[in-house]
Design an enzyme around this catalytic site. Structure first.
Site, PDB file in Angstrom:
ATOM      1  N   LEU A 166       0.821  -1.221   0.000  1.00 40.05           N
ATOM      2  CA  LEU A 166       0.000   0.000   0.000  1.00 40.05           C
ATOM      3  C   LEU A 166       0.855   1.271   0.000  1.00 40.05           C
ATOM      4  O   LEU A 166       0.567   2.223  -0.736  1.00 40.05           O
ATOM      5  CB  LEU A 166      -0.924  -0.011   1.231  1.00 40.05           C
ATOM      6  CG  LEU A 166      -1.882   1.164   1.336  1.00 40.05           C
ATOM      7  CD1 LEU A 166      -2.969   1.099   0.258  1.00 40.05           C
ATOM      8  CD2 LEU A 166      -2.524   1.218   2.711  1.00 40.05           C
ATOM      9  N   ARG A 226       3.513   1.977  -1.243  1.00 38.41           N
ATOM     10  CA  ARG A 226       4.173   2.331  -2.511  1.00 38.41           C
ATOM     11  C   ARG A 226       3.401   3.451  -3.213  1.00 38.41           C
ATOM     12  O   ARG A 226       3.935   4.121  -4.097  1.00 38.41           O
ATOM     13  CB  ARG A 226       4.270   1.096  -3.425  1.00 38.41           C
ATOM     14  CG  ARG A 226       5.165  -0.003  -2.887  1.00 38.41           C
ATOM     15  CD  ARG A 226       6.620   0.417  -2.810  1.00 38.41           C
ATOM     16  NE  ARG A 226       7.168   0.793  -4.090  1.00 38.41           N
ATOM     17  CZ  ARG A 226       7.632  -0.058  -5.012  1.00 38.41           C
ATOM     18  NH1 ARG A 226       7.640  -1.348  -4.759  1.00 38.41           N
ATOM     19  NH2 ARG A 226       8.121   0.362  -6.170  1.00 38.41           N
ATOM     20  N   GLN A 247       1.155   4.826  10.749  1.00 31.80           N
ATOM     21  CA  GLN A 247       1.121   3.387  11.019  1.00 31.80           C
ATOM     22  C   GLN A 247       1.662   3.084  12.404  1.00 31.80           C
ATOM     23  O   GLN A 247       2.574   3.770  12.891  1.00 31.80           O
ATOM     24  CB  GLN A 247       1.984   2.669   9.971  1.00 31.80           C
ATOM     25  CG  GLN A 247       1.972   1.157  10.102  1.00 31.80           C
ATOM     26  CD  GLN A 247       2.520   0.467   8.885  1.00 31.80           C
ATOM     27  OE1 GLN A 247       3.404   1.004   8.211  1.00 31.80           O
ATOM     28  NE2 GLN A 247       2.022  -0.706   8.581  1.00 31.80           N
ATOM     29  N   SER A 265       3.816   2.007  15.223  1.00 38.21           N
ATOM     30  CA  SER A 265       5.272   1.863  15.227  1.00 38.21           C
ATOM     31  C   SER A 265       5.672   0.553  15.895  1.00 38.21           C
ATOM     32  O   SER A 265       5.297   0.300  17.045  1.00 38.21           O
ATOM     33  CB  SER A 265       5.902   3.031  16.000  1.00 38.21           C
ATOM     34  OG  SER A 265       7.256   2.743  16.277  1.00 38.21           O
ATOM     35  N   ASN A 320      -7.004  11.462  -1.494  1.00 40.63           N
ATOM     36  CA  ASN A 320      -8.003  12.229  -2.224  1.00 40.63           C
ATOM     37  C   ASN A 320      -8.659  11.316  -3.267  1.00 40.63           C
ATOM     38  O   ASN A 320      -8.195  10.195  -3.510  1.00 40.63           O
ATOM     39  CB  ASN A 320      -7.403  13.511  -2.814  1.00 40.63           C
ATOM     40  CG  ASN A 320      -6.354  13.254  -3.870  1.00 40.63           C
ATOM     41  OD1 ASN A 320      -6.615  12.537  -4.835  1.00 40.63           O
ATOM     42  ND2 ASN A 320      -5.175  13.843  -3.704  1.00 40.63           N
ATOM     43  N   ARG A 337      -8.786  11.305  -6.417  1.00 41.25           N
ATOM     44  CA  ARG A 337      -8.005  10.910  -7.584  1.00 41.25           C
ATOM     45  C   ARG A 337      -7.026   9.793  -7.228  1.00 41.25           C
ATOM     46  O   ARG A 337      -6.907   8.804  -7.956  1.00 41.25           O
ATOM     47  CB  ARG A 337      -7.227  12.122  -8.110  1.00 41.25           C
ATOM     48  CG  ARG A 337      -6.539  11.850  -9.419  1.00 41.25           C
ATOM     49  CD  ARG A 337      -5.677  13.016  -9.846  1.00 41.25           C
ATOM     50  NE  ARG A 337      -5.430  13.012 -11.279  1.00 41.25           N
ATOM     51  CZ  ARG A 337      -4.688  13.914 -11.896  1.00 41.25           C
ATOM     52  NH1 ARG A 337      -4.141  14.909 -11.206  1.00 41.25           N
ATOM     53  NH2 ARG A 337      -4.492  13.841 -13.197  1.00 41.25           N
ATOM     54  N   HIS A 375      -6.855   5.692  -8.415  1.00 41.79           N
ATOM     55  CA  HIS A 375      -5.664   5.012  -8.938  1.00 41.79           C
ATOM     56  C   HIS A 375      -5.372   3.737  -8.127  1.00 41.79           C
ATOM     57  O   HIS A 375      -5.069   2.682  -8.687  1.00 41.79           O
ATOM     58  CB  HIS A 375      -4.472   5.965  -8.901  1.00 41.79           C
ATOM     59  CG  HIS A 375      -3.199   5.364  -9.411  1.00 41.79           C
ATOM     60  ND1 HIS A 375      -3.051   4.913 -10.710  1.00 41.79           N
ATOM     61  CD2 HIS A 375      -2.021   5.103  -8.789  1.00 41.79           C
ATOM     62  CE1 HIS A 375      -1.829   4.423 -10.868  1.00 41.79           C
ATOM     63  NE2 HIS A 375      -1.189   4.516  -9.711  1.00 41.79           N
ATOM     64  N   ARG A 399      -5.008  -1.942  -7.450  1.00 46.56           N
ATOM     65  CA  ARG A 399      -5.055  -2.964  -6.390  1.00 46.56           C
ATOM     66  C   ARG A 399      -6.322  -3.794  -6.395  1.00 46.56           C
ATOM     67  O   ARG A 399      -6.366  -4.826  -5.707  1.00 46.56           O
ATOM     68  CB  ARG A 399      -4.880  -2.292  -5.021  1.00 46.56           C
ATOM     69  CG  ARG A 399      -3.578  -1.498  -4.917  1.00 46.56           C
ATOM     70  CD  ARG A 399      -2.368  -2.352  -5.195  1.00 46.56           C
ATOM     71  NE  ARG A 399      -1.131  -1.601  -5.054  1.00 46.56           N
ATOM     72  CZ  ARG A 399       0.077  -2.149  -5.094  1.00 46.56           C
ATOM     73  NH1 ARG A 399       0.215  -3.452  -5.281  1.00 46.56           N
ATOM     74  NH2 ARG A 399       1.159  -1.410  -4.968  1.00 46.56           N
TER      75      ARG A 399
END
Ligand SMILES: Cc1cc2nc3c(=O)[nH]c(=O)nc-3n(C[C@H](O)[C@H](O)[C@H](O)COP(=O)(O)OP(=O)(O)OC[C@H]3O[C@@H](n4cnc5c(N)ncnc54)[C@H](O)[C@@H]3O)c2cc1C
Length: 262
Positions: free
Chosen positions: A99, A101, A110, A112, A201, A203, A207, A212
């Site tokens: 994810l 990437r 995230q 720790s 957002n 957009r 993507h 995915r």
């Protein structure tokens, strides 16, 4: 989903009121058709580009055509205005590695694995394991072993730290704890749960769905991407109107659209 846009165009009205009344801009926001806040924010941002505020503008009842045009022409920047936040939990470290990437238009926070020690460890079982007794047993054994291994390593690391081992020395309690946890976590498997808070957002979300929730994507991230679509289409039904859920030969689900990467 933890957050979605709430539109407030009261400030925008002042801008419209400043034009010559003969242009008829002042009535732009008096549209009898309600659309979702997320869809509305993008439409207002898009119509600003051409000052499309007159009576003959594309009104909200034709917002589907408006966004069909935006998608067809690839004018995706107007989709960057509405933002959505999600907590993904019950997801593995290998899922989040894929994810993160996605960089453009996405924010991450995230758990720790350096600050948080092994007391709250959880693991994520793959569907291939769930449906097979032998693989399921392997999974249970492995995560139990991993948790024990983590604890033993952490205890040994802590003892060495107390004994003054230079690689483990650190200033203050927080850094000392991190020095132990960061070394101990090396034994944890990809199946370790890695909760992550994500803001995207519209957009960038599109993507991510296209990459995915495709047939080529790995099953864990594809399953989540289809669930993500099912939530987002409820709060931005027009922006995401072009997607269809399809069934793959293995009976799992994917998404299809004819307008990729707007
Ligand atoms: C099925 C599948 C298999 C994969 N296999 C591998 C693999 O084997 N190895 C591997 O390393 N990765 C793999 N990936 C990851 C993939 O290569 C991308 O890194 C990932 O999907 C992020 O997408 P993105 O590059 O479009 O980035 P995003 O951050 O989502 O960016 C969105 C878009 O913004 C633009 N953009 C973003 N950043 C830049 C930039 N720096 N410069 C110019 N344009 C930019 C691009 O147009 C990009 O497509 C795989 C992905 C999938 C879906």
């Amino acid at each position: 989903m933890c957050a979605a846009p709430a539109a407030d165009f009261s400030g925008f009205q002042g801008f419209l009121d400043g034009f010559d009344p003969d242009l008829g801009f002042a009535d732009y926001l008096n549209d009898p058709t309600q659309i979702s806040d997320a869809d509305h924010i993008s439409k207002v941002a898009g119509q600003l580009c051409y000052l499309s505020f007159k009576e003959k503008r594309t009104k909200n009842d034709k917002a589907g055509d408006y966004f069909g045009n935006i998608r067809g022409l690839g004018h995706g920047s107007v989709l960057e205005h509405p933002n959505f936040s999600f907590l993904f939990y019950g997801v593995s470290r290998s899922f989040t590695h894929e994810l993160v990437r996605h960089r453009a238009g996405v924010g991450y926070s995230q758990v720790s694995q350096r600050f948080v020690d092994g007391k709250a460890l959880r693991f994520v079982e793959r569907p291939e394991n769930v449906s097979d007794e032998t693989l399921h047993r392997h999974f249970i054994n492995w995560v139990n072993l991993s948790a024990v291994e983590y604890r033993m390593r952490a205890e040994r690391l802590y003892d060495l730290q107390m004994a003054g081992k230079p690689e483990l020395s650190a200033e203050g309690k927080t850094l000392q704890r991190k020095a132990v946890n960061q070394a101990a976590r090396a034994c944890l498997p990809n199946e370790t749960e890695a909760p992550i808070f994500v803001t995207m957002n519209a957009r960038s979300l599109r993507h991510i769905l296209e990459m995915r929730a495709s047939a080529q994507a790995e099953p864990e991230i594809r399953r989540l991407a289809v669930m993500l679509y099912e939530q987002i289409v409820q709060v931005a039904p027009i922006i995401f109107a072009d997607y269809k859920i399809i069934e793959l030969p293995d009976k799992t689900r994917a998404l299809h659209t004819d307008t990729r990467k707007v």
